[in-house]
Design a protein around this motif. Structure first.
Motif, PDB file in Angstrom:
ATOM      1  N   LEU A  51      57.583 -47.611 -80.453  1.00 53.77           N
ATOM      2  CA  LEU A  51      57.094 -48.963 -80.667  1.00 53.77           C
ATOM      3  C   LEU A  51      55.716 -48.952 -81.324  1.00 53.77           C
ATOM      4  O   LEU A  51      55.425 -49.734 -82.222  1.00 53.77           O
ATOM      5  CB  LEU A  51      57.046 -49.719 -79.334  1.00 53.77           C
ATOM      6  N   GLN A  52      54.891 -47.974 -80.865  1.00 49.36           N
ATOM      7  CA  GLN A  52      53.537 -47.888 -81.408  1.00 49.36           C
ATOM      8  C   GLN A  52      53.592 -47.549 -82.909  1.00 49.36           C
ATOM      9  O   GLN A  52      52.935 -48.186 -83.738  1.00 49.36           O
ATOM     10  CB  GLN A  52      52.768 -46.806 -80.652  1.00 49.36           C
ATOM     11  N   GLU A  53      54.403 -46.543 -83.240  1.00 54.20           N
ATOM     12  CA  GLU A  53      54.555 -46.145 -84.641  1.00 54.20           C
ATOM     13  C   GLU A  53      55.036 -47.315 -85.490  1.00 54.20           C
ATOM     14  O   GLU A  53      54.519 -47.576 -86.570  1.00 54.20           O
ATOM     15  CB  GLU A  53      55.590 -45.019 -84.753  1.00 54.20           C
ATOM     16  N   VAL A  54      56.055 -48.005 -84.973  1.00 53.96           N
ATOM     17  CA  VAL A  54      56.660 -49.099 -85.733  1.00 53.96           C
ATOM     18  C   VAL A  54      55.652 -50.230 -85.939  1.00 53.96           C
ATOM     19  O   VAL A  54      55.525 -50.782 -87.031  1.00 53.96           O
ATOM     20  CB  VAL A  54      57.937 -49.600 -85.023  1.00 53.96           C
ATOM     21  N   THR A  55      54.890 -50.543 -84.878  1.00 51.77           N
ATOM     22  CA  THR A  55      53.917 -51.630 -84.979  1.00 51.77           C
ATOM     23  C   THR A  55      52.861 -51.312 -86.040  1.00 51.77           C
ATOM     24  O   THR A  55      52.509 -52.168 -86.851  1.00 51.77           O
ATOM     25  CB  THR A  55      53.229 -51.857 -83.620  1.00 51.77           C
TER      26      THR A  55
ATOM     27  N   VAL B 255      61.297 -64.816 -94.060  1.00 46.63           N
ATOM     28  CA  VAL B 255      61.762 -64.660 -92.670  1.00 46.63           C
ATOM     29  C   VAL B 255      61.265 -63.336 -92.055  1.00 46.63           C
ATOM     30  O   VAL B 255      60.641 -63.344 -90.989  1.00 46.63           O
ATOM     31  CB  VAL B 255      63.303 -64.789 -92.585  1.00 46.63           C
ATOM     32  N   PRO B 256      61.491 -62.177 -92.728  1.00 49.84           N
ATOM     33  CA  PRO B 256      60.985 -60.942 -92.124  1.00 49.84           C
ATOM     34  C   PRO B 256      59.462 -60.908 -92.029  1.00 49.84           C
ATOM     35  O   PRO B 256      58.911 -60.336 -91.081  1.00 49.84           O
ATOM     36  CB  PRO B 256      61.485 -59.845 -93.073  1.00 49.84           C
ATOM     37  N   PHE B 257      58.802 -61.530 -92.984  1.00 50.73           N
ATOM     38  CA  PHE B 257      57.341 -61.616 -92.966  1.00 50.73           C
ATOM     39  C   PHE B 257      56.886 -62.290 -91.665  1.00 50.73           C
ATOM     40  O   PHE B 257      56.041 -61.768 -90.943  1.00 50.73           O
ATOM     41  CB  PHE B 257      56.896 -62.434 -94.181  1.00 50.73           C
ATOM     42  N   ALA B 258      57.501 -63.423 -91.371  1.00 49.84           N
ATOM     43  CA  ALA B 258      57.148 -64.159 -90.139  1.00 49.84           C
ATOM     44  C   ALA B 258      57.507 -63.340 -88.910  1.00 49.84           C
ATOM     45  O   ALA B 258      56.719 -63.229 -87.962  1.00 49.84           O
ATOM     46  CB  ALA B 258      57.874 -65.500 -90.131  1.00 49.84           C
ATOM     47  N   LEU B 259      58.690 -62.735 -88.932  1.00 45.23           N
ATOM     48  CA  LEU B 259      59.148 -61.959 -87.770  1.00 45.23           C
ATOM     49  C   LEU B 259      58.205 -60.787 -87.478  1.00 45.23           C
ATOM     50  O   LEU B 259      57.925 -60.468 -86.323  1.00 45.23           O
ATOM     51  CB  LEU B 259      60.557 -61.424 -88.008  1.00 45.23           C
ATOM     52  N   LEU B 260      57.715 -60.153 -88.539  1.00 40.99           N
ATOM     53  CA  LEU B 260      56.838 -58.995 -88.348  1.00 40.99           C
ATOM     54  C   LEU B 260      55.443 -59.415 -87.898  1.00 40.99           C
ATOM     55  O   LEU B 260      54.757 -58.668 -87.201  1.00 40.99           O
ATOM     56  CB  LEU B 260      56.741 -58.176 -89.639  1.00 40.99           C
ATOM     57  N   LEU B 261      55.025 -60.616 -88.295  1.00 35.30           N
ATOM     58  CA  LEU B 261      53.664 -61.036 -87.973  1.00 35.30           C
ATOM     59  C   LEU B 261      53.547 -61.681 -86.591  1.00 35.30           C
ATOM     60  O   LEU B 261      52.462 -61.728 -86.009  1.00 35.30           O
ATOM     61  CB  LEU B 261      53.154 -62.009 -89.036  1.00 35.30           C
ATOM     62  N   LEU B 262      54.666 -62.181 -86.071  1.00 37.05           N
ATOM     63  CA  LEU B 262      54.626 -62.790 -84.737  1.00 37.05           C
ATOM     64  C   LEU B 262      54.162 -61.738 -83.716  1.00 37.05           C
ATOM     65  O   LEU B 262      54.516 -60.578 -83.819  1.00 37.05           O
ATOM     66  CB  LEU B 262      56.011 -63.309 -84.346  1.00 37.05           C
TER      67      LEU B 262
ATOM     68  N   ARG C 254      63.945 -54.485 -81.495  1.00 37.44           N
ATOM     69  CA  ARG C 254      65.084 -55.247 -82.001  1.00 37.44           C
ATOM     70  C   ARG C 254      64.648 -56.173 -83.141  1.00 37.44           C
ATOM     71  O   ARG C 254      65.279 -56.256 -84.175  1.00 37.44           O
ATOM     72  CB  ARG C 254      65.718 -56.055 -80.870  1.00 37.44           C
ATOM     73  N   ARG C 255      63.506 -56.847 -82.916  1.00 40.29           N
ATOM     74  CA  ARG C 255      62.990 -57.773 -83.937  1.00 40.29           C
ATOM     75  C   ARG C 255      62.607 -56.992 -85.194  1.00 40.29           C
ATOM     76  O   ARG C 255      62.854 -57.440 -86.314  1.00 40.29           O
ATOM     77  CB  ARG C 255      61.782 -58.530 -83.370  1.00 40.29           C
ATOM     78  N   ALA C 256      62.029 -55.806 -84.977  1.00 41.00           N
ATOM     79  CA  ALA C 256      61.646 -54.980 -86.124  1.00 41.00           C
ATOM     80  C   ALA C 256      62.879 -54.593 -86.938  1.00 41.00           C
ATOM     81  O   ALA C 256      62.862 -54.662 -88.170  1.00 41.00           O
ATOM     82  CB  ALA C 256      60.914 -53.728 -85.657  1.00 41.00           C
ATOM     83  N   VAL C 257      63.949 -54.223 -86.236  1.00 35.59           N
ATOM     84  CA  VAL C 257      65.167 -53.801 -86.945  1.00 35.59           C
ATOM     85  C   VAL C 257      65.696 -54.934 -87.821  1.00 35.59           C
ATOM     86  O   VAL C 257      66.007 -54.742 -89.003  1.00 35.59           O
ATOM     87  CB  VAL C 257      66.250 -53.330 -85.947  1.00 35.59           C
ATOM     88  N   VAL C 258      65.741 -56.133 -87.232  1.00 33.98           N
ATOM     89  CA  VAL C 258      66.231 -57.284 -88.001  1.00 33.98           C
ATOM     90  C   VAL C 258      65.345 -57.508 -89.226  1.00 33.98           C
ATOM     91  O   VAL C 258      65.835 -57.656 -90.358  1.00 33.98           O
ATOM     92  CB  VAL C 258      66.260 -58.557 -87.114  1.00 33.98           C
ATOM     93  N   SER C 259      64.023 -57.489 -89.019  1.00 28.48           N
ATOM     94  CA  SER C 259      63.114 -57.745 -90.141  1.00 28.48           C
ATOM     95  C   SER C 259      63.275 -56.688 -91.228  1.00 28.48           C
ATOM     96  O   SER C 259      63.294 -57.015 -92.415  1.00 28.48           O
ATOM     97  CB  SER C 259      61.654 -57.726 -89.694  1.00 28.48           C
TER      98      SER C 259
END
Lengths: 258, 416
Positions: B258-262, B320-327, B333-338
């Motif tokens: 999660l840390q890496e992905v963030t 959409v992915p821009f918003a999802l990543l910035l929230l 799961r959210r990262a995968v979708v974005s």
């Protein structure tokens, strides 16, 4: 003893030396070859006032140049322009006008036609098209392997044995004259019937035109009637703003022509 | 007798008789693939050159993935060529006024850089494996083959002293540094292939190479993140099956993941802003200057391709992915979708450039529709159809899987 390092160094030195010598030789021989030739400059003159859209030129071209008769690709074609009194512009070229314009209906899609009545028409005319043998040909510029090249006398040719079929030349031509030959599967286009003009004959389309709408000439020869016409009369070329310097000159070009 | 391109092109109004969609789905795949290559490499270099420690886990992984993608990148071109057996002519008689002519040189140069960087990164592994297998008494056939492979891969350099490994690290940093401009060049040059076609009103813009580079980095980072998540999830699942006290626990893996992905997501968003700004600048500029071609371009962009450009590319693939990543509080799961949406967005961008650029006639008086062949009925409709494109997508992962068999791609790095 020869160390690995020394060996590699020697190999690299040999290769770079050979490459250097080869490039010097290439430049020298090329200059000599260029200096030895006496050249014509082929140009084409199309008189749109004389064209009636019979399509004999297209037919003759297909037969002469081995372009499959039924294939929807052609080295030359004729466009029909109709401007209606309402200001609507209709253009078509059914099968490149291979069979002539035998119907007053304008083709809008594969099987869509628009009926045009004679009294609707404000003006109408035909425009034959072919390769412009540009002085600055974008197709030659973009060919990655040099399969498309410009001869000394200005005609652009395709080497069927060397073309890789990437289609970059087709994309680069602003006139849409290039296509993939359905049999040889390499780029193909009009070459002013190079096999004929280089033997003192006229291109097949010029021979076939019953009205003298198509003429070929040598711009390097000031007494050539085509050259004289181009020099002394008002002529136009297609899509000049692309900087390609086209060598097909038109008499009676209109602003509607694409 | 059909002309190449006729089967998937539908003409409307006045189109020159020889005009067809000549550059089809494989030419969409090509910049998409090289984009992923460049992006994956840039991501790995962020760690190697700029020492961004947080990207450590991702760095090795993306380097090898970049190499697998790189090996597959010429495939779409081969599928596209009508004379694929003559592809080598580009090396034999390169005609350097053509943007494509440099392909062989740029491509092999870049491949050499990535391959040597991988060699330096894994040299210690090659040596230890080769020595280990050499000591083994009764080797099976597979082990003998592996021994041969690893011995060859060492290239005869068996020195793994502190001093030698330090030199390796220097080489890696140097190669990664040189690799960044070369990766950008490789992809910017793909953009140049389109941007320099003066006959095509949609393609011709000097912004094209820069737009391509930015979207390349976006897609590359997204793909690396996504692959990383897949791999980490698989690893997490494995841990639960067997008791292994020396390995990380499932929670620890999740935490690292999660840390890496963030962190990587921040870089992704940063590059996305650049990419979108450039694309919008291009659009605004065209509209404002309204040259002769704008009339037909407007009808393509706001009319025929509206769904592809504004809904699928900008809304679904960017916004959409821009918003999802910035929230806040990003989840896996959210990262995968974005990330999937980002990749889709970049693919649509390539599609809209390549196919959209051929959606109108050179006469500016007619349109061409592209119908992607789904069920092939001959070689052309296979190669330049949905199946051909699918092959191109699968090959790099098969290569990556193969590399994973001989390289410890997923192990944490010890030396660097």
């Amino acid at each position: 003893m020869l160390t690995r390092r020394a060996f590699i160094r020697r190999v690299l030195q040999t290769i770079s030396g050979a490459l250097g010598a080869a490039s010097v030789a290439a430049v020298v021989f090329r200059r000599r070859a260029a200096a030895n030739t006496k050249t014509a400059r082929w140009a084409f003159l199309v008189d749109t006032y004389k064209c009636v859209g019979c399509g004999f030129c297209v037919k003759a071209c297909k037969l002469e140049n081995d372009v499959p008769y039924e294939a929807n690709a052609t080295r030359t074609w004729v466009e029909r322009y109709i401007l209606t009194k309402k200001g609507e512009l209709l253009i078509d070229t059914p099968k490149g006008a291979r069979d002539g314009f035998i119907s007053p209906n304008v083709q809008l899609g594969k099987n869509t036609y628009r009926e045009v009545k004679p009294d609707e028409i404000a003006k109408a005319f035909f425009v034959p098209k072919l390769c412009n043998q540009c002085e600055n040909p974008p197709c030659v510029q973009v060919c990655p392997v040099g399969a498309t090249y410009q001869t000394e006398d200005g005609v652009v040719l395709v080497d069927r044995k060397w073309c890789i079929g990437c289609g970059y030349c087709i994309m680069a031509c602003p006139y849409g004259v290039r296509f993939f030959h359905p049999v040889y599967r390499v780029a193909d286009k009009c070459n002013f019937c190079y096999h004929r003009i280089s033997q003192g004959m006229k291109p097949a389309c010029v021979e076939a035109c019953p009205f003298g709408a198509r003429l070929i000439g040598d711009l390097s020869n000031p007494s050539d009637p085509v050259t004289q016409y181009i020099m002394t009369q008002r002529v136009g070329v297609l899509k000049e703003d692309y900087g390609t310097k086209p060598q097909v000159y038109y008499v009676g070009l209109s602003k509607e022509v694409r | 007798m059909e002309v190449h391109g006729e089967v998937w092109t539908l003409k409307e109004l006045f189109v020159y008789p020889n005009e067809y969609i000549y550059w089809s789905v494989q030419i969409v795949m090509y910049p998409f693939m090289t984009g992923l290559v460049a992006g994956a490499f840039v991501l790995s270099s962020l760690y190697h050159v700029f020492g961004i420690k947080q990207l450590r886990e991702m760095a090795r992984f993306s380097l090898v993935l970049s190499f697998a993608l790189l090996l597959a990148a010429p495939l779409p071109l081969l599928f596209h060529l009508l004379q694929p057996t003559r592809a080598f002519n580009v090396f034999l008689t390169p005609h350097f006024t053509s943007a494509i002519a440099a392909f062989g040189i740029v491509f092999s140069g870049y491949m050499a850089i990535v391959a040597s960087e991988i060699w330096f990164v894994y040299r210690k592994h090659f040596v230890t494996q080769a020595l280990l297998l050499r000591q083994k008494r009764d080797r099976s056939l597979a082990e003998s083959l592996l021994h041969l492979l690893y011995s060859v891969l060492t290239l005869g350099a068996y020195d793994i002293s502190e001093e030698a490994l330090r030199k390796d690290e220097q080489a890696i940093r140097w190669l990664a540094g040189v690799g960044i401009p070369v990766a950008c060049f490789l992809h910017g040059y793909a953009g140049f292939i389109f941007g320099s076609v003066k006959a095509n009103a949609l393609w011709m813009t000097p912004l094209m190479p820069v737009i391509f580079i930015m979207s390349a980095v976006v897609s590359g980072i997204a793909l690396c993140m996504l692959s990383y998540i897949v791999v980490m999830e698989a690893r997490r699942r494995r841990v639960s099956d067997a008791f292994a006290p020396y390995q990380m626990t499932r929670e620890q893996i999740r935490g690292v993941e999660l840390q890496e992905v963030t962190i990587t997501a921040r870089y992704l968003v940063f590059f996305m802003i650049f990419a979108i700004s450039l694309e919008l600048l291009d659009l605004v500029f065209r509209e404002y200057t309204a040259l002769k071609s704008w009339d037909i371009l407007r009808r393509v962009i706001y009319g025929r391709d509206f769904l592809n450009i504004f809904i699928l590319q900008y809304l679904v693939g960017n916004l959409v992915p821009f918003a999802l990543l910035l929230l806040p509080r990003l989840t896996i799961r959210r990262a995968v979708v974005s990330l999937l949406l980002v990749l889709f967005g970049v693919f649509m961008m390539r599609w809209n450039v390549v196919i959209g650029g051929q959606a109108f006639s050179l006469s500016f008086s007619g349109f061409m529709h592209y119908h992607l062949p789904i069920v092939p009925h001959d070689l052309d409709t296979f190669k330049e159809g949905a199946l051909g494109a699918a092959v191109i997508l699968v090959v790099p992962y098969m290569l990556f899987w193969l590399f994973g068999k001989i390289l410890p791609v997923f192990e944490p790095e010890e030396t660097h």
